[in-house]
Motif scaffolding. Sequence first.
Motif, PDB file in Angstrom:
ATOM      1  N   LYS C  79     -16.447  14.699  -8.244  1.00 22.99           N
ATOM      2  CA  LYS C  79     -16.250  13.295  -7.860  1.00 22.99           C
ATOM      3  C   LYS C  79     -15.280  13.213  -6.701  1.00 22.99           C
ATOM      4  N   VAL C  80     -15.588  12.311  -5.798  1.00 26.24           N
ATOM      5  CA  VAL C  80     -14.711  12.100  -4.640  1.00 26.24           C
ATOM      6  C   VAL C  80     -14.026  10.751  -4.779  1.00 26.24           C
ATOM      7  N   HIS C  81     -12.716  10.712  -4.563  1.00 28.30           N
ATOM      8  CA  HIS C  81     -11.942   9.457  -4.639  1.00 28.30           C
ATOM      9  C   HIS C  81     -11.107   9.297  -3.390  1.00 28.30           C
ATOM     10  N   PHE C  82     -10.714   8.070  -3.180  1.00 25.59           N
ATOM     11  CA  PHE C  82      -9.685   7.817  -2.177  1.00 25.59           C
ATOM     12  C   PHE C  82      -8.410   7.483  -2.931  1.00 25.59           C
ATOM     13  N   ILE C  83      -7.305   7.850  -2.375  1.00 25.84           N
ATOM     14  CA  ILE C  83      -6.062   7.578  -3.118  1.00 25.84           C
ATOM     15  C   ILE C  83      -4.984   7.072  -2.182  1.00 25.84           C
ATOM     16  N   ASN C  84      -4.297   6.036  -2.570  1.00 26.16           N
ATOM     17  CA  ASN C  84      -3.073   5.593  -1.890  1.00 26.16           C
ATOM     18  C   ASN C  84      -2.106   5.122  -2.943  1.00 26.16           C
ATOM     19  N   ASN C  85      -2.082   3.785  -3.183  1.00 30.24           N
ATOM     20  CA  ASN C  85      -1.245   3.330  -4.311  1.00 30.24           C
ATOM     21  C   ASN C  85      -1.966   3.506  -5.616  1.00 30.24           C
ATOM     22  N   ARG C  86      -3.221   3.559  -5.474  1.00 25.23           N
ATOM     23  CA  ARG C  86      -4.037   3.783  -6.668  1.00 25.23           C
ATOM     24  C   ARG C  86      -5.269   4.591  -6.293  1.00 25.23           C
ATOM     25  N   LEU C 119       4.303   9.695  -2.109  1.00 24.10           N
ATOM     26  CA  LEU C 119       3.689  11.003  -2.404  1.00 24.10           C
ATOM     27  C   LEU C 119       3.854  11.391  -3.862  1.00 24.10           C
ATOM     28  N   ASN C 120       5.045  11.140  -4.397  1.00 26.16           N
ATOM     29  CA  ASN C 120       5.275  11.531  -5.800  1.00 26.16           C
ATOM     30  C   ASN C 120       4.395  10.730  -6.740  1.00 26.16           C
ATOM     31  N   ASN C 121       4.185   9.489  -6.371  1.00 27.17           N
ATOM     32  CA  ASN C 121       3.297   8.663  -7.166  1.00 27.17           C
ATOM     33  C   ASN C 121       1.884   9.245  -7.178  1.00 27.17           C
ATOM     34  N   VAL C 122       1.494   9.674  -5.951  1.00 32.42           N
ATOM     35  CA  VAL C 122       0.168  10.308  -5.829  1.00 32.42           C
ATOM     36  C   VAL C 122       0.060  11.506  -6.766  1.00 32.42           C
ATOM     37  N   PHE C 123       1.106  12.323  -6.757  1.00 30.29           N
ATOM     38  CA  PHE C 123       1.092  13.507  -7.634  1.00 30.29           C
ATOM     39  C   PHE C 123       0.991  13.104  -9.101  1.00 30.29           C
ATOM     40  N   LYS C 124       1.784  12.092  -9.434  1.00 27.62           N
ATOM     41  CA  LYS C 124       1.767  11.651 -10.839  1.00 27.62           C
ATOM     42  C   LYS C 124       0.376  11.241 -11.249  1.00 27.62           C
ATOM     43  N   MET C 125      -0.259  10.449 -10.373  1.00 32.14           N
ATOM     44  CA  MET C 125      -1.598   9.947 -10.720  1.00 32.14           C
ATOM     45  C   MET C 125      -2.572  11.102 -10.884  1.00 32.14           C
ATOM     46  N   ILE C 126      -2.460  12.011  -9.942  1.00 30.46           N
ATOM     47  CA  ILE C 126      -3.414  13.131  -9.986  1.00 30.46           C
ATOM     48  C   ILE C 126      -3.154  14.013 -11.195  1.00 30.46           C
ATOM     49  N   LEU C 127      -1.886  14.304 -11.441  1.00 28.93           N
ATOM     50  CA  LEU C 127      -1.546  15.172 -12.566  1.00 28.93           C
ATOM     51  C   LEU C 127      -2.021  14.580 -13.878  1.00 28.93           C
ATOM     52  N   ASP C 128      -1.915  13.278 -13.981  1.00 31.59           N
ATOM     53  CA  ASP C 128      -2.392  12.596 -15.178  1.00 31.59           C
ATOM     54  C   ASP C 128      -3.841  12.914 -15.453  1.00 31.59           C
ATOM     55  N   LYS C 129      -4.594  12.939 -14.361  1.00 32.90           N
ATOM     56  CA  LYS C 129      -6.043  13.114 -14.498  1.00 32.90           C
ATOM     57  C   LYS C 129      -6.460  14.579 -14.570  1.00 32.90           C
ATOM     58  N   THR C 130      -5.482  15.482 -14.511  1.00 32.35           N
ATOM     59  CA  THR C 130      -5.825  16.904 -14.538  1.00 32.35           C
ATOM     60  C   THR C 130      -5.653  17.453 -15.943  1.00 32.35           C
ATOM     61  N   ASP C 131      -6.694  18.082 -16.457  1.00 36.91           N
ATOM     62  CA  ASP C 131      -6.581  18.702 -17.783  1.00 36.91           C
ATOM     63  C   ASP C 131      -7.163  20.126 -17.751  1.00 36.91           C
ATOM     64  N   ALA C 165       7.755  15.341 -11.650  1.00 40.29           N
ATOM     65  CA  ALA C 165       6.354  14.975 -11.927  1.00 40.29           C
ATOM     66  C   ALA C 165       5.623  16.152 -12.555  1.00 40.29           C
ATOM     67  N   PHE C 166       5.853  17.343 -12.017  1.00 40.14           N
ATOM     68  CA  PHE C 166       5.155  18.525 -12.539  1.00 40.14           C
ATOM     69  C   PHE C 166       5.680  18.928 -13.901  1.00 40.14           C
ATOM     70  N   LEU C 167       7.030  18.827 -14.069  1.00 36.47           N
ATOM     71  CA  LEU C 167       7.615  19.178 -15.363  1.00 36.47           C
ATOM     72  C   LEU C 167       7.112  18.265 -16.448  1.00 36.47           C
ATOM     73  N   THR C 168       7.041  16.970 -16.100  1.00 36.41           N
ATOM     74  CA  THR C 168       6.573  15.994 -17.090  1.00 36.41           C
ATOM     75  C   THR C 168       5.166  16.325 -17.547  1.00 36.41           C
ATOM     76  N   ARG C 169       4.355  16.628 -16.561  1.00 33.31           N
ATOM     77  CA  ARG C 169       2.958  16.947 -16.931  1.00 33.31           C
ATOM     78  C   ARG C 169       2.910  18.135 -17.881  1.00 33.31           C
ATOM     79  N   TRP C 170       3.743  19.118 -17.591  1.00 34.17           N
ATOM     80  CA  TRP C 170       3.749  20.308 -18.426  1.00 34.17           C
ATOM     81  C   TRP C 170       4.221  20.005 -19.831  1.00 34.17           C
ATOM     82  N   ARG C 171       5.222  19.158 -19.918  1.00 34.90           N
ATOM     83  CA  ARG C 171       5.776  18.850 -21.235  1.00 34.90           C
ATOM     84  C   ARG C 171       4.763  18.158 -22.115  1.00 34.90           C
TER      85      ARG C 171
END
Lengths: 137, 469, 434
Positions: C79-86, C119-131, C165-171
Amino acid sequence: MDLNLLFANLYELLAYFDGFSDDLYDQNLYITIGLCMVLIPVVVLALYYYAVNSVRFNKWWHWLLLVVFLCVISFIIAYSTSYNELSYLYEQQNKELPYATEFFSFSLINALWTLVVSFVWSMIIKWGSKNCRRTPF
Amino acid sequence: MSKIYVFGIGGTGSRVLRSLTMLLASGVECKAKAIVPIIIDPDSAAGDVERTATLMKQYAEIRSKLNFDSKKANCFFKTDIQETMTNFRLPLSNTQDVLFDGYMDVSGMSKENQALVNMLFSQKNLGSDMTVGFKGNPNVGSVVLNQFDNSEEFQNFANEFTENDKIFIISSIFGGTGASGFPLLLKTLRTNDDIANKNLVHNAHIGAITVLPYFQVKQDENSQVDSATFVSKAKSALAYYERNISKNNEIDSLYYIADDTRTTYENCEGGTNQKNNAHFIELMSAMALIDFANSEKPSTAVHKEFGIETDTNEVIFENLGKVTKGKLRKAMTQFNLFSKYLAENSELGFLQQPWAKDRAMDKTFFDGDFISTLEKVQLDYLIWLSEMTTQQRAFTPYIIHRNSDKVFDLVKGISPKRVWGTFDSNYNLFNNRLNGQSGESKTGNKEQQFAELFYLATQQLVKEKFNIE
Amino acid sequence: MTISLLSCNNKSQRHISLSSKDSISTEVAIPIVRPNVNVYIENSGSMDGYVNGNTEFKGAIRDLLVLLKHYYGNEEKIKVHFINNRIRQTDTQIDLATFATNINQLWRVQGEDRGSSNLNNVFKMILDKTDKETISILFSDCIYSIQGRNAEGLLSDEKSLTKDAFLTRWRQDSLKLATTIVKMKSMFTGTYFDKDNVTTNLSGDLRPYYICVIGNNDVMSDFNRKIPLEKDKIEGFDKKYIISTGTADELYYSVLLRTENVGRFKASRKASTKEHVHGIEDIDMKSRNRDDISSSKFTFAVAVDLNNVPVEEDYLLGQDNYTLGDNNFHIKDIKSIDKNNINASDWVKISESNPTHLIILEATGSAISDVKVSLKKQMPQWIEQTNIIDDKNIKNNLDKTFGIKYMIEGITEAYQIIYPEDNNFFEFEVKINN
């Protein structure tokens, strides 16, 4: 009981050839050559003293001829085995065989060990031989 | 077992004793504790006597180094030969440097006796020089030999005599010394009261062999010996024996042997030249003694003759009777091989063999007296064998050769068998069998070991090669 | 007769045996996973310049989508997405092959706030969606937007947030994440906003941007192997930095006895096999013709297979990236293996294992001891070189990205916290018995 290591130590006691000795070791050739070097004289001399066991052949020079013959056989085995195996090995890698005189020298050492083994073994077993227990002395 | 005192009278006596010695050296079995040879021969230089005495001395010398206890297998030189008189001879006095008439002191006789003498004896007889015996004239001999009882040595013999001892007398009937000596000796032994131990001697088991003519001599006008007279003399002697010996049981066992096939010898009137070649008859005469040794004193006199199985001019073992063959073949063949081995192989060859090295038999040993005396006896043995092959009625059981590629082409009538399980043949095989002996051949002094070793090895070889046991 | 039988036997044995390397690679079973792939393309204002015209940016997207389609097959998974604030999803019916060409049509959408992106928000959003079964791929210029004077201080703050952001995802579920950061280059025609929001117009200048690939460790290993994010395979490729937790498989290494060596020695048979030499002994500093070379330093070469080490060639060749156990040795040289320069008997031993490089070790003095060599996990040079903290004069620093070092450090440090012992890509030891 690692035969390869045992024979390697024996042969390399007299001479270690850079690369050549390692190749022999890695390819387990010491086992073949070493076993022949020990077993052939053992069997042949046992036959000489106990099966042939003949007055016709009990002069000291008969024994000497036999031992020389065994040394020659040993030499040939060492030379042909090491030469054929290592040539093949290097051919497979499309590399030139880096050894020349080592084959001869190593085979000579093998012949020397054969002489020692033959002599010692003869001294041990000759006593039971009816007609050859005083051969070579 | 008893001692046998063997009186060998004259040339024949010596020759038979020679054959006997050869047989005993080769190990022919003789049931006697010892043989004590006594040679009676006035011919002090007689070649045969000389030869026999030397041989018997050598035999004794060799035997002295050997040991025959019950564990030993060796039979070579087993029977003891004892020298009781110097050079085995009974000395006869007054036969040296004196003529017969001087001996009898004819000149001191009365005229009547002189006339009797001239009747009994020819001029030639009277003028004989007796140094060399009686040259075929028993009439002379019978006078001269009538002196035993005076002899000191004879008295010594009687002194030594013990109860179970036996006596055997060897003589020829046709000769000079033998023909006269035998009856005289016998008379002395049986009747003479002046000898020591007379009861023992009078009653002892006494045997004798009388050898009838088996050879002739060449005609020689200058010689007093004439074989044409052998037969006639034999006839008259035989008649005498029958009357005076057999009939009154003076002899216990009397053996006869004769042959009509005859060789012609050189005509020698004694001396060192009277050295006749050995003859088959002499060998068989020695066998009579062996037979005698084996027998007990009979109640009445026993008379025996000898015969062979097949009448052939070249006698081999197969031609002999079974008993004779059995007694002779194995022993003679073993000793033959033993002799050939030492004669045909050089020291260098066998010094290196295990059998010699194991027993420390080195050059010193082989150069020593024992071996050299042994080799002399063995050489004589081989010569003795070859002499018999040249006779008329030859005894030729062996192929005589020195071919070391055919060592075992030896016994006539038997082809050597192939021995399996070894690469060795001929003398290599001999050495092989020598190398294989152990046990008793390794105990005792070196000489004993040597004899035992060779006995065992030759025994094995004759079994393996010829199937002789 | 005996001889030929024996030698025949040896030959047949040789043909049957496998090299140790073969057996290792077949034993590690790689799960055939068909992961979900989410591609996020940052379309905030600062990114406009990259889609103006026929740019490498577009080319890269095209190349990547083609590769993804090829290796991960099923188009429903990509899937292809565009990302900015969301995150704005694109139509699922999109043809991946032509997406990049038509990207301008999808770039903007009414009502979308493309002003600036955190940028950190972007990471957070992406990390959320990564499993466990999802790979996320971000196309972004990776520039922190800060406000204020103290650039360094502010960048450090941003870094901490990235780390967090990365630590949170890991936890959340201890997901073993791996991240690959690829520096790309593309033509940029448009406005550049510096840290103080001062604009500069650029026209057709090559500017860096980044592709960040984030996913589960195993899936990422597979991805790294399959999708060649390297020069000539994807348009505009410049540099790469892989942050993963896996140490390389037990590396193949073998001491060469007769190549590039100063001083002679023997293989220690206790520490060696037919295929490798891991220990040496009996060092002799006299040369073959009896010249005394004891004044020279003992040197030997180790052949290593660095094929599976997830770094770039120049990282492997950088001597500073290696640590040695003690000071008795140092690295004299590292180079790739050329068969022609390898001694024949050495070659025969190592060839079947296919080592890639030679590491040449030289003694520093006369002391000889066992040598341990490790390749450190550290940030490659290019990150430092690409970094600037004052981007006022962008025209003179076209190749640089503001604060990129801090971003990557933030991610790296998060990993160091999660996997504190994971310091080296690999290490090996050569035992030396003098």
